[in-house]
Design an enzyme around this catalytic site. Structure first.
Site, PDB file in Angstrom:
ATOM      1  NE  ARG A 261     -47.597 -16.276 -37.822  1.00 13.98           N
ATOM      2  CZ  ARG A 261     -46.615 -15.910 -36.993  1.00 13.98           C
ATOM      3  NH1 ARG A 261     -45.361 -16.181 -37.310  1.00 13.98           N
ATOM      4  NH2 ARG A 261     -46.887 -15.286 -35.871  1.00 13.98           N
ATOM      5  NE  ARG A 276     -41.351 -20.075 -42.635  1.00 12.34           N
ATOM      6  CZ  ARG A 276     -40.050 -20.073 -42.386  1.00 12.34           C
ATOM      7  NH1 ARG A 276     -39.300 -21.041 -42.852  1.00 12.34           N
ATOM      8  NH2 ARG A 276     -39.497 -19.119 -41.672  1.00 12.34           N
ATOM      9  CD  GLU A 351     -37.797 -15.988 -34.707  1.00 14.37           C
ATOM     10  OE1 GLU A 351     -37.148 -15.819 -35.760  1.00 14.37           O
ATOM     11  OE2 GLU A 351     -38.797 -15.318 -34.392  1.00 14.37           O
ATOM     12  CB  SER A 354     -39.777 -13.172 -31.705  1.00 10.86           C
ATOM     13  OG  SER A 354     -39.550 -11.879 -32.168  1.00 10.86           O
ATOM     14  NE  ARG A 393     -40.851 -22.063 -36.048  1.00  6.71           N
ATOM     15  CZ  ARG A 393     -40.467 -20.965 -36.716  1.00  6.71           C
ATOM     16  NH1 ARG A 393     -39.667 -20.091 -36.123  1.00  6.71           N
ATOM     17  NH2 ARG A 393     -40.835 -20.766 -37.960  1.00  6.71           N
TER      18      ARG A 393
END
Length: 428
Positions: A261, A276, A351, A354, A393
RNA sequence: GGAUGGGUGGCCGAGUGGUCGAAGGCGGCAGUCUUGAAAACUGCUGAUGUCGGAAGGCAUCCGGGGGUUCGAAUCCCUCCCCAUCCGCCA
């Protein structure tokens, strides 16, 4: 993509939903254009029918002069038809530009609100956040103590946002993969390791936009390939353009892939450490279901995520994502937020996974349908995706939650067998 | 990277420029036969859009796009994809 016919018949509902999701799209204009487009379609079809009829008369005509006259008529009709069709295509393109802006409908129980502040907590994990008798370190500090992550070397070879996992962090990544895959395998998922690249049309079908200033996608120059941002892309694309048999459904896949990403526009936002990053590994769940089963499958995906994190003894909460924070494709989305003691001043939820029910929104774009034997026509499948484990994460949560005052880290029992030890940082 | 062969309905696979939405097979559905099932036989069976209450009609679709033609699955151009072989390589 929503169904155009549905939009025309439910203008108010679509507008309200757009508003709830914080999306601006000119629905009225779409309705007008679509009506015009249909009229043009009919006009073109009628002209084409006449042209076809005329062509058939040519063979029967005996007199050469008469033949020529009919040919002229045919040519004229084709020209008119081409003109009507060109206009139709122009309208269609304009409609599509609006259509792509319109997000999926929202589950009636999803909290309505503009952003994540409106998310509703619906569930807690088995383990509550631990009370530390000391000031917990964040994962960057802990990683440095034990030489687990080399940010400098990552930046050196690939730039900011890349990193080397080292030593026990590597073992933890592999252990987490194995842990997640084993659990999903036992749940009947077909395990896969997917390509890390995919074609642009696949990305678009799943709802990712590989171009433009705000794109999250790395594209390969001089090719039609892109690095995937999640295995949702590759798994979702597996059956693009196919008609499945109803008996094949549901299909449950789990896919391991690297995720890339660009994180454009995210500079400075919780960018410390590996929260991130530009690349990480993820084990993803994906399902193709019949429409009537997607709601239940979302609950199941959520339960599986909870089991995975309960098994790791990580404290977490589950939130029902507010309409304004759903993204384009999701009809309903649950986020699982793990407690990260090193975040902020006194720890924060972050988070970690998801899961979304995209209903037929992705399937319509991808062209993934199913056929019920004995019934006429086909229907779009429903697609769902959910994170099993996003390694980066999960690593944060493990390092920060299981640290001791001296910085030593206890490895969760579920992973100890694969890591081969129960503690990181114990003096021998 | 080089060479060749392909992309046709849910699947496999034929296809002379009009009579082709497309042979044949598989699969599916219905029927005959059978106590039942299987087998065999017979018939039916594509999708999308649109009009119609329905029956049904019309249009589109043979990888994508362009062209030739009154008319293209079929001829021409172009792009994409897939497969096989060779080379290189984990």
């Amino acid at each position: 993509m929503l169904d155009r016919k549905f939009i025309l018949e439910n203008v108010a509902q679509v507008k309200q939903n757009n508003a709830n999701r914080g999306v601006t799209a000119d629905v009225d204009r779409l309705v007008t254009l679509e009506q015009q487009r249909r009229a043009k379609r009919q006009e073109a079809d009628e002209l084409n029918r006449q042209a076809n009829e005329t062509s058939k008369r040519i063979g029967k005509a005996k007199d050469p002069a008469e033949k020529e006259a009919i040919k002229d008529e045919g040519r004229r009709l084709r020209e008119q038809k081409d003109a009507a069709e060109a206009e139709h295509d122009r309208l269609d393109a304009e409609i599509f530009d609006i259509l792509r802006l319109i997000p999926n409908l929202s589950h009636p129980d999803a909290p309505v609100g503009p952003g994540e502040e409106a998310n509703r907590e619906i569930r807690r994990g088995r383990h509550e956040p631990r009370k530390f008798g000391f000031k917990p370190r964040d994962h960057v500090e802990l990683a440095e103590m034990h030489d687990l992550i080399d940010f400098e070397a990552g930046a050196h070879v690939a730039g900011h946002g890349f990193y080397f996992l080292k030593n026990e962090a590597v073992l933890l990544e592999l252990a987490l993969q194995k842990y997640a895959v084993d659990l999903l395998l036992a749940e009947g998922f077909t395990p896969t390791i997917t390509p890390d690249l995919a074609r642009t049309d696949v990305l678009q079908g799943v709802g990712f936009i590989p171009r433009g200033p705000e794109t999250q996608i790395y594209s390969i120059e001089n090719s039609d390939l892109n690095l995937v941002a999640t295995a949702e892309i590759t798994l979702g694309g597996m059956h693009a353009g196919k008609v499945l048999d109803a008996e094949q459904l549901p299909l449950h896949y789990c896919g391991v892939s690297h995720c890339f990403r660009t994180e454009a526009g995210a500079a400075g936002r919780a960018s410390r450490g590996i929260y991130r990053v530009h690349q990480f590994t993820k084990v993803e769940m994906f399902a193709f279901t019949r429409p009537e089963h997607s709601d239940a499958t979302l609950e199941r995906f959520c339960d599986l995520q909870c089991r995975l994190f309960d098994g790791l003894e990580i404290p977490y909460r589950v939130v029902d994502t507010a309409t304004g924070d759903l993204g384009g494709s999701a009809y309903r989305k649950y986020d699982l937020e793990a407690w990260m003691p090193g975040r902020g001043d006194a720890g924060e939820w972050g988070e970690v996974t998801s899961t979304s029910n995209c209903t037929d929104y992705q399937a319509r774009r991808l062209g993934t349908r199913f056929k019920q034997k004995g019934e006429k026509g086909t229907q779009f499948v429903h697609t769902l995706n959910g994170t099993a484990v996003a390694i980066s994460r999960a690593l944060i949560a493990i390092l920060e939650n299981f640290q001791d005052e001296d910085g030593a880290i206890t490895i969760p029992g579920a992973l100890q067998g694969w890591v081969g030890k129960d503690r990181i940082g114990v003096k021998m």
